[in-house]
Design an enzyme around this catalytic site. Structure first.
Site, short mmCIF file in Angstrom:
data_model
loop_
_atom_site.label_atom_id
_atom_site.label_comp_id
_atom_site.label_asym_id
_atom_site.label_seq_id
_atom_site.Cartn_x
_atom_site.Cartn_y
_atom_site.Cartn_z
N ARG A 1 0.58 -0.89 0.16
CA ARG A 1 0.33 0.17 0.03
C ARG A 1 1.29 1.38 -0.44
O ARG A 1 0.45 2.56 0.08
CB ARG A 1 -0.65 0.46 1.56
N LYS B 1 2.71 11.46 -11.39
CA LYS B 1 2.08 10.12 -12.24
C LYS B 1 2.73 8.55 -12.40
O LYS B 1 4.14 9.31 -13.24
CB LYS B 1 1.78 11.33 -13.88
N GLU C 1 9.68 18.52 -25.68
CA GLU C 1 8.98 19.36 -23.92
C GLU C 1 9.40 20.76 -22.96
O GLU C 1 9.18 21.01 -22.24
CB GLU C 1 9.15 18.00 -22.60
N LYS D 1 7.15 22.20 -14.07
CA LYS D 1 6.35 21.65 -14.33
C LYS D 1 5.96 21.57 -12.80
O LYS D 1 4.85 21.51 -12.52
CB LYS D 1 7.02 19.78 -14.83
N GLU E 1 -5.18 16.74 -11.58
CA GLU E 1 -5.53 17.27 -12.37
C GLU E 1 -6.89 16.73 -12.83
O GLU E 1 -7.56 16.58 -13.08
CB GLU E 1 -5.09 15.74 -13.96
N ARG F 1 -3.40 21.73 -14.76
CA ARG F 1 -2.70 20.98 -15.36
C ARG F 1 -2.99 20.82 -16.96
O ARG F 1 -1.94 20.47 -18.13
CB ARG F 1 -2.58 19.69 -15.50
N ASN G 1 -0.33 19.82 -21.66
CA ASN G 1 -1.49 19.35 -22.51
C ASN G 1 -0.71 19.80 -23.95
O ASN G 1 -1.62 19.87 -25.38
CB ASN G 1 -2.32 19.03 -22.83
N HIS H 1 -0.08 18.19 -27.08
CA HIS H 1 -0.11 16.63 -27.49
C HIS H 1 -1.38 16.40 -27.24
O HIS H 1 -1.70 15.04 -27.89
CB HIS H 1 -0.96 16.58 -25.50
N HIS I 1 -1.21 13.19 -29.75
CA HIS I 1 -2.07 10.86 -29.25
C HIS I 1 -2.12 10.48 -30.64
O HIS I 1 -1.55 9.68 -30.20
CB HIS I 1 -2.25 12.07 -27.88
N HIS J 1 8.33 10.22 -28.38
CA HIS J 1 7.11 10.93 -27.87
C HIS J 1 7.43 13.01 -28.13
O HIS J 1 6.81 13.27 -28.69
CB HIS J 1 6.80 10.69 -26.53
N1 LIG Z 1 4.25 10.09 -15.78
C1 LIG Z 1 4.68 10.73 -16.53
O1 LIG Z 1 4.04 11.93 -15.90
C2 LIG Z 1 5.37 11.38 -18.14
C3 LIG Z 1 5.06 11.96 -18.52
C4 LIG Z 1 5.74 12.10 -19.97
C5 LIG Z 1 6.30 10.77 -20.20
N2 LIG Z 1 6.05 9.82 -19.16
C6 LIG Z 1 6.41 8.26 -20.45
O2 LIG Z 1 8.03 8.67 -19.70
C7 LIG Z 1 8.16 7.20 -21.22
C8 LIG Z 1 8.95 7.89 -22.21
O3 LIG Z 1 10.17 8.03 -21.64
P1 LIG Z 1 11.55 8.11 -21.71
O4 LIG Z 1 11.56 9.20 -23.11
O5 LIG Z 1 13.08 8.90 -20.57
O6 LIG Z 1 11.59 6.82 -22.56
P2 LIG Z 1 12.75 5.22 -21.55
O7 LIG Z 1 12.41 5.48 -20.40
O8 LIG Z 1 12.06 4.04 -22.77
O9 LIG Z 1 13.90 5.70 -22.89
C9 LIG Z 1 14.01 5.27 -23.92
C10 LIG Z 1 15.54 5.04 -24.33
O10 LIG Z 1 16.87 5.47 -23.67
C11 LIG Z 1 17.16 4.49 -22.46
N3 LIG Z 1 17.99 5.74 -21.89
C12 LIG Z 1 17.65 6.18 -20.86
N4 LIG Z 1 18.67 6.65 -20.12
C13 LIG Z 1 19.35 6.60 -21.33
C14 LIG Z 1 20.77 7.71 -20.38
N5 LIG Z 1 21.10 8.20 -20.16
N6 LIG Z 1 22.01 6.84 -21.05
C15 LIG Z 1 21.58 6.18 -22.10
N7 LIG Z 1 20.79 5.73 -22.80
C16 LIG Z 1 18.97 5.70 -21.64
C17 LIG Z 1 16.78 3.66 -22.29
O11 LIG Z 1 16.68 2.73 -21.96
C18 LIG Z 1 15.90 3.81 -23.43
O12 LIG Z 1 16.47 3.14 -24.46
C19 LIG Z 1 7.04 6.61 -21.36
O13 LIG Z 1 6.68 5.77 -21.42
C20 LIG Z 1 5.88 8.12 -21.16
O14 LIG Z 1 4.62 7.12 -21.29
C21 LIG Z 1 5.04 9.81 -18.35
#
Ligand SMILES: NC(=O)c1ccc[n+]([C@@H]2O[C@H](COP(=O)([O-])OP(=O)(O)OC[C@H]3O[C@@H](n4cnc5c(N)ncnc54)[C@H](O)[C@@H]3O)[C@@H](O)[C@H]2O)c1
Length: 558
Positions: free
Chosen positions: A316, A338, A380, A422, A432, A437, A441, A444, A448, A461
């Site tokens: 929990r 999130k 971003e 942010k 949200e 918030r 977007n 976005h 999407h 993304h």
């Molecule tokens: N929670 C939130 O508010 C929020 C906001 C935006 C995105 N997200 C989520 O985040 C994800 C996208 O994030 P992302 O682009 O970081 O994706 P990711 O975590 O998949 O990383 C992208 C790639 O980069 C590699 N990587 C990360 N850091 C590295 C480093 N320093 N050196 C070498 N390789 C590295 C990872 O292994 C992966 O292959 C999605 O799942 C999305 O839904 C969440």
């Protein structure tokens, strides 16, 4: 705040009726410290009630008693001191108090103070209403006195708005502020604890720091200890990131005496699933993880979302820490709490709002991030400037070359500023619910649609967001909200950072259908975030589909 000051005591100031004494007592109980109300001390010294001191001897004499009581209190340690509402105005009192404790100011609106002092059953006028308020129009007097004292209250280390809080909640906030500002180092506060903090995220559940600094990973152990987190840590990371930083981070934590387990998952969005959440639960059960143990998310946004989801749900809820290593994760995913996993029917469909205890972003890790991922992250950062901070946009534009070369100081500045934006938005609308918030977007809605229409395989993304922002700016112009020159200016910035501003080989109705589907699955109305100027947005509930199709057509490469 100067370096080397000792937080021996907690001093509660604020206007009468803000609940200083009751909150101070409550805090003392929570910390197992002693409590002292300087007004009680004055009454003891003078041998008569405060109203009589004012009547018989005048305010000057009262202030002398007050000063003596403060001096005496400041000689003690581990004391929660409630001081009179006017005490802090005397610079000698302020100096003494600030040298001997953390000053926390309780705030309330004049109308709330008036109600509390004059109409609430718990405050009888005889005991609570100050002599300075026994006038014909007490509300006016409260307003006037409070406004005179405001510059002095503003010198406090921390302010808590009490209007909607119970005494218990106020006390909780005080303890939280005290922990945050004075933890570690045997209660020694020093600038070192502050200088790496880019911002604080303030939510109802938690106040936590976002640290940003080049090379800061080396201080992870120190920051974990400062956060008063004890217990075994479990680092959750993906294979890519773990192979680069896993052993280093493990070593840093262990050298601070923090026990470490590690769990490594495959990289990629498919891992953000219930299947992998269960694998991590199994690991935690096997290692007898307890509620005070700590999850550390070391990686990009995928890891942050998955590890945070596990932290939110296992036993929990366990404390957790975000150590983002991708640009998107540093400025976006790690800030705001999130967390979640994907469901076969949609991305991020299962999740929670669950804030970490701290975020530590070390831009040095971006040196190993694949170029395309890095470029995608800039979308971003730029977005945060476009929606709320023209200065950030100017900073980005003036420093494109240095930022592209990952110059440490510039990089840290851009990330710190972007994460702060942010954090500010999230602090105003944690879950949200208030619509605040929504501004995040920007770009976005179409992003999407693009991602879903291409089954999340074609665009990263940030790339989709960049195209989405181009479309949103074009729509803004079409709806007479934004001059075309400003829209073009935005597109030029995106291009300078290597982001796409057009696309090809896509059936446009696939994009709009995917947008509609996304809306239905999430049971949400589409709220279009449009631009009025750089740094200023407006939300539109309904944008005609023919306008959306028209701008998408404009952006389609032949
Ligand atoms: N929670 C939130 O508010 C929020 C906001 C935006 C995105 N997200 C989520 O985040 C994800 C996208 O994030 P992302 O682009 O970081 O994706 P990711 O975590 O998949 O990383 C992208 C790639 O980069 C590699 N990587 C990360 N850091 C590295 C480093 N320093 N050196 C070498 N390789 C590295 C990872 O292994 C992966 O292959 C999605 O799942 C999305 O839904 C969440």
């Amino acid at each position: 705040m100067e370096s080397g000051r000792r937080v021996s005591n907690i001093i509660i100031t604020g206007f009468s009726g803000t609940g200083k004494s009751l909150a101070a007592k409550n805090v003392a109980r929570r910390l197992n410290w002693d409590f002292l109300d300087t007004d009680d001390e004055i009454v003891r010294q003078a041998g008569k009630p405060i109203a009589e001191i004012f009547r018989d001897d005048g305010e000057t004499r009262f202030r002398e008693f007050e000063r003596r009581a403060i001096k005496k209190a400041c000689q003690q340690k581990q004391l929660v001191i409630a001081i009179g509402g006017g005490a802090i105005v005397d610079p000698r009192n302020y100096e003494l108090l600030s040298e001997n404790g953390l000053i926390i100011c309780l705030e309330a609106k004049p109308e709330v103070i008036y109600e509390r002092l004059f109409h609430e059953a718990s405050c009888s006028p005889e005991t609570e209403v100050r002599p300075l308020l026994t006038v014909e129009n007490p509300l006016e007097r409260i307003k006037q006195l409070k406004s005179n004292r405001q510059p002095y209250y503003a010198k406090s280390d921390w302010t808590i708005h009490t209007d909607c809080l119970s005494i218990g909640e106020v006390a909780e906030e005080i303890v939280r502020a005290w922990k945050l500002l004075s933890r570690g180092d045997n209660c020694q506060r020093s600038n070192a604890s502050y200088k790496d903090i880019a911002c604080l995220v303030k939510t109802a559940a938690q106040i936590y720091p976002v640290y940003v600094g080049y090379g800061l990973l080396d201080k992870l152990g120190e920051k974990v200890m400062k956060a008063d987190l004890t217990g075994t840590t479990t680092i959750i990371s993906d294979e890519n990131v773990f192979s680069l930083y896993g052993i280093k981070v493990k070593g840093i934590l262990e050298s601070s005496g923090i026990p470490v387990n590690t769990f490594v998952v495959p990289p990629g969005e498919e891992t953000k699933s219930m299947n992998y959440a269960v694998k991590i639960y199994d690991f935690l059960i096997e290692h007898r993880a307890e509620r005070d143990d700590i999850i550390i998310a070391l990686g990009g946004g995928m890891i942050g979302d998955l590890a945070g989801f596990v932290a939110a749900t296992f036993l929990r809820g366990m404390p957790w820490i975000q150590v983002p290593t991708s640009l998107i994760a540093m400025v976006d995913a790690s800030v705001g709490g999130k967390v979640g996993i994907n469901h076969p029917k949609g991305k991020n469909l299962v999740g929670a709002f669950y804030q970490p205890s701290l975020v530590l972003a070390d831009p040095q890790t971006l040196r190993t991030l694949p170029r395309r991922e890095l470029t995608s992250g800039w979308a971003e950062v730029i977005k945060h400037g476009l929606i709320l901070d023209e200065e950030l946009v100017q900073f980005l534009e003036s420093n494109v070359d240095g930022l592209m070369k990952l110059e440490p100081e510039l990089l840290a500045q851009a990330i710190a500023r972007s994460a702060t934006i942010k954090a500010q938005v999230v602090s105003q609308d944690e879950k949200e619910r208030e619509g605040k918030r929504t501004v995040l977007n920007y770009g976005h809605t179409i992003a999407h649609g693009l991602e879903a229409a291409t089954r999340y395989r074609r665009f990263l993304h940030g790339e989709a967001v960049a195209i989405g922002m181009v479309a949103a700016a074009k729509l803004s112009h079409r709806l007479d909200l934004l001059p075309s020159a400003t829209a073009e200016h935005q597109d030029a910035i995106l291009q300078k950072f290597g982001l796409p501003i057009e696309f090809s080989d896509l059936d446009l109705t696939d994009i709009t259908t995917a947008m509609e589907l996304d809306k239905k699955v999430k049971e949400k109305e589409i709220h279009w975030v449009l631009l009025e100027d750089i740094g200023r947005t407006v939300i539109h509930g309904n944008v005609p589909q023919q306008d959306v199709l028209a701008v998408l057509r404009e952006m389609t490469k032949a």
